[in-house]
Motif scaffolding. Structure first.
Motif, PDB file in Angstrom:
ATOM      1  N   MET A   1       0.827  -1.206   0.000  1.00 23.68           N
ATOM      2  CA  MET A   1       0.000   0.000   0.000  1.00 23.68           C
ATOM      3  C   MET A   1       0.862   1.258   0.000  1.00 23.68           C
ATOM      4  O   MET A   1       0.534   2.242  -0.680  1.00 23.68           O
ATOM      5  CB  MET A   1      -0.970  -0.009   1.180  1.00 23.68           C
ATOM      6  CG  MET A   1      -2.082  -1.036   1.022  1.00 23.68           C
ATOM      7  SD  MET A   1      -3.379  -0.927   2.283  1.00 23.68           S
ATOM      8  CE  MET A   1      -2.505  -1.463   3.760  1.00 23.68           C
ATOM      9  N   LEU A   2       1.977   1.248   0.720  1.00 28.22           N
ATOM     10  CA  LEU A   2       2.878   2.404   0.703  1.00 28.22           C
ATOM     11  C   LEU A   2       3.488   2.595  -0.680  1.00 28.22           C
ATOM     12  O   LEU A   2       3.665   3.728  -1.140  1.00 28.22           O
ATOM     13  CB  LEU A   2       3.975   2.242   1.755  1.00 28.22           C
ATOM     14  CG  LEU A   2       3.522   2.413   3.202  1.00 28.22           C
ATOM     15  CD1 LEU A   2       4.620   1.972   4.167  1.00 28.22           C
ATOM     16  CD2 LEU A   2       3.091   3.841   3.489  1.00 28.22           C
ATOM     17  N   MET A   3       3.770   1.491  -1.364  1.00 24.74           N
ATOM     18  CA  MET A   3       4.289   1.581  -2.734  1.00 24.74           C
ATOM     19  C   MET A   3       3.220   2.150  -3.664  1.00 24.74           C
ATOM     20  O   MET A   3       3.508   3.024  -4.485  1.00 24.74           O
ATOM     21  CB  MET A   3       4.782   0.217  -3.209  1.00 24.74           C
ATOM     22  CG  MET A   3       6.006  -0.255  -2.459  1.00 24.74           C
ATOM     23  SD  MET A   3       6.489  -1.949  -2.867  1.00 24.74           S
ATOM     24  CE  MET A   3       7.780  -1.627  -4.047  1.00 24.74           C
ATOM     25  N   ASP A   4       1.989   1.688  -3.515  1.00 19.91           N
ATOM     26  CA  ASP A   4       0.897   2.240  -4.323  1.00 19.91           C
ATOM     27  C   ASP A   4       0.718   3.730  -4.047  1.00 19.91           C
ATOM     28  O   ASP A   4       0.509   4.516  -4.975  1.00 19.91           O
ATOM     29  CB  ASP A   4      -0.420   1.503  -4.047  1.00 19.91           C
ATOM     30  CG  ASP A   4      -0.496   0.152  -4.724  1.00 19.91           C
ATOM     31  OD1 ASP A   4       0.330  -0.128  -5.624  1.00 19.91           O
ATOM     32  OD2 ASP A   4      -1.384  -0.642  -4.349  1.00 19.91           O
ATOM     33  N   LEU A   5       0.798   4.100  -2.789  1.00 19.74           N
ATOM     34  CA  LEU A   5       0.661   5.508  -2.423  1.00 19.74           C
ATOM     35  C   LEU A   5       1.776   6.321  -3.076  1.00 19.74           C
ATOM     36  O   LEU A   5       1.523   7.378  -3.662  1.00 19.74           O
ATOM     37  CB  LEU A   5       0.695   5.665  -0.899  1.00 19.74           C
ATOM     38  CG  LEU A   5       0.535   7.080  -0.355  1.00 19.74           C
ATOM     39  CD1 LEU A   5      -0.840   7.654  -0.707  1.00 19.74           C
ATOM     40  CD2 LEU A   5       0.729   7.091   1.165  1.00 19.74           C
ATOM     41  N   ALA A   6       2.983   5.822  -3.018  1.00 22.86           N
ATOM     42  CA  ALA A   6       4.128   6.535  -3.598  1.00 22.86           C
ATOM     43  C   ALA A   6       4.002   6.677  -5.114  1.00 22.86           C
ATOM     44  O   ALA A   6       4.294   7.741  -5.666  1.00 22.86           O
ATOM     45  CB  ALA A   6       5.428   5.810  -3.251  1.00 22.86           C
TER      46      ALA A   6
END
Length: 120
Positions: free
Chosen positions: A57-62
């Motif tokens: 999810m942090l990768m998607d957010l980034a």
């Protein structure tokens, strides 16, 4: 490989990210910069324990959150770190903030539009 990419590669390995994902990120200078910034903002270090789901999810957010909404991105990052939203709500939040960018927003309206508090 740049020093920043190597540092990110080592961090991702320490956090248990699969090698395939690491290779895909570190080969792209823009992705390296975006993810490095996102992980710093989230307070993720090599001593952190991060689930695979949260890292995804942090990768998607980034990579997917609108770049013209940095303040609202910080809000969503905090919601992720505090486990207030999951992947479905993140996807809907990305759509929501693509429309309003970095404008002020009503949190209750955002929750309703993005399904926050709804478990699927």
């Amino acid at each position: 490989m740049s020093a920043e990419a190597e540092e990110l590669r080592l961090l991702l390995q320490t956090l248990g990210v699969v090698e395939r994902k690491i290779k895909n990120v570190v080969k792209d200078k823009k992705l390296v910069s975006l993810l490095t910034q996102q992980l710093k903002e989230a307070g993720i270090t090599n001593e952190s324990t991060v689930s695979e789901e949260l890292m995804d999810m942090l990768m998607d957010l980034a990579f997917k959150f609108p770049s013209d909404a940095p303040n609202n991105k910080k809000f969503i990052c905090n919601e992720l770190i505090n486990h207030n939203i999951g992947s479905v709500q993140l996807i809907e939040s990305i759509k929501y903030f693509k429309n309003i960018k970095d404008a002020n927003f009503d949190i209750e309206h955002w929750k309703k539009k993005c399904g926050v508090g709804v478990n699927i």
